[in-house]
Design a protein around this motif. Structure first.
Motif, PDB file in Angstrom:
ATOM      1  N   ARG A  48      44.577  43.406  44.468  1.00  0.00           N
ATOM      2  CA  ARG A  48      43.799  43.594  43.247  1.00  0.00           C
ATOM      3  C   ARG A  48      43.698  42.277  42.478  1.00  0.00           C
ATOM      4  O   ARG A  48      42.656  41.938  41.927  1.00  0.00           O
TER       5      ARG A  48
ATOM      6  N   VAL B 196      41.065  40.224  44.117  1.00  0.00           N
ATOM      7  CA  VAL B 196      39.739  40.715  43.730  1.00  0.00           C
ATOM      8  C   VAL B 196      39.398  40.194  42.336  1.00  0.00           C
ATOM      9  O   VAL B 196      38.301  39.685  42.104  1.00  0.00           O
TER      10      VAL B 196
ATOM     11  N   GLN C 102      38.557  36.543  42.398  1.00  0.00           N
ATOM     12  CA  GLN C 102      37.222  36.312  42.962  1.00  0.00           C
ATOM     13  C   GLN C 102      36.141  36.614  41.917  1.00  0.00           C
ATOM     14  O   GLN C 102      35.146  35.902  41.821  1.00  0.00           O
TER      15      GLN C 102
ATOM     16  N   LEU D  16      32.247  41.281  47.211  1.00  0.00           N
ATOM     17  CA  LEU D  16      33.714  41.247  47.134  1.00  0.00           C
ATOM     18  C   LEU D  16      34.346  41.663  48.456  1.00  0.00           C
ATOM     19  O   LEU D  16      35.404  41.164  48.827  1.00  0.00           O
ATOM     20  N   THR D  17      33.681  42.566  49.163  1.00  0.00           N
ATOM     21  CA  THR D  17      34.222  43.087  50.417  1.00  0.00           C
ATOM     22  C   THR D  17      34.069  42.099  51.568  1.00  0.00           C
ATOM     23  O   THR D  17      34.943  42.005  52.429  1.00  0.00           O
TER      24      THR D  17
ATOM     25  N   SER E 275      36.924  39.856  53.194  1.00  0.00           N
ATOM     26  CA  SER E 275      38.199  40.097  52.515  1.00  0.00           C
ATOM     27  C   SER E 275      39.199  40.835  53.391  1.00  0.00           C
ATOM     28  O   SER E 275      40.392  40.813  53.110  1.00  0.00           O
TER      29      SER E 275
ATOM     30  N   VAL F 124      38.173  48.254  47.711  1.00  0.00           N
ATOM     31  CA  VAL F 124      37.716  47.334  46.667  1.00  0.00           C
ATOM     32  C   VAL F 124      37.256  48.139  45.449  1.00  0.00           C
ATOM     33  O   VAL F 124      37.568  47.786  44.306  1.00  0.00           O
TER      34      VAL F 124
ATOM     35  N   HIS G  91      40.244  49.237  43.498  1.00  0.00           N
ATOM     36  CA  HIS G  91      40.813  48.112  42.751  1.00  0.00           C
ATOM     37  C   HIS G  91      39.967  47.811  41.518  1.00  0.00           C
ATOM     38  O   HIS G  91      40.507  47.541  40.433  1.00  0.00           O
TER      39      HIS G  91
END
Length: 109
Positions: free
Chosen positions: A19, A22, A25, A37-38, A41, A48, A51
């Motif tokens: 988390r 994330v 980022q 984001l995915t 990762s 995601v 999170h």
């Protein structure tokens, strides 16, 4: 003193390494989608999203829907409870180290 619920929510949200990654980022981006984001990762889109839910509840990120996409951005003010908490204990430890320094000077002239 700092409101306990706020600091607990922020610390709990940032305690998880995935988390936190994330969140970092998101901080590095102006705005970012779940899909972005995915990518690369090694975490599923569902994970995601979970999170992001925790980060939103802690007040660390905000979302902006646009069509079928949702864009996420960091909310720096969400870190205020953590900054306040660290500031409080920073004063505490600085005083203790100053006292220790004085004591050590008295012991070893």
């Amino acid at each position: 003193m700092i409101e306990t619920a706020n600091i607990n929510a922020v610390m709990r949200a940032l305690a998880d390494p995935t988390r936190r990654a994330v969140f970092e980022q998101i901080v590095r981006s102006d705005e970012i989608t779940v899909a972005e984001l995915t990518q690369g990762s090694g975490v599923t889109q569902g994970a995601v999203s979970q999170h992001l839910k925790s980060l939103k509840q802690a007040g660390l990120v905000a979302e902006r829907p646009e069509g079928r996409k949702v864009y996420y951005r960091a909310q720096p003010e969400g870190l205020e409870p953590l900054v306040d908490w660290m500031g409080h204990y920073g004063v505490f430890w600085r005083e203790r180290f100053a006292n220790l320094r004085t004591l050590l000077k008295e012991i070893d002239p």
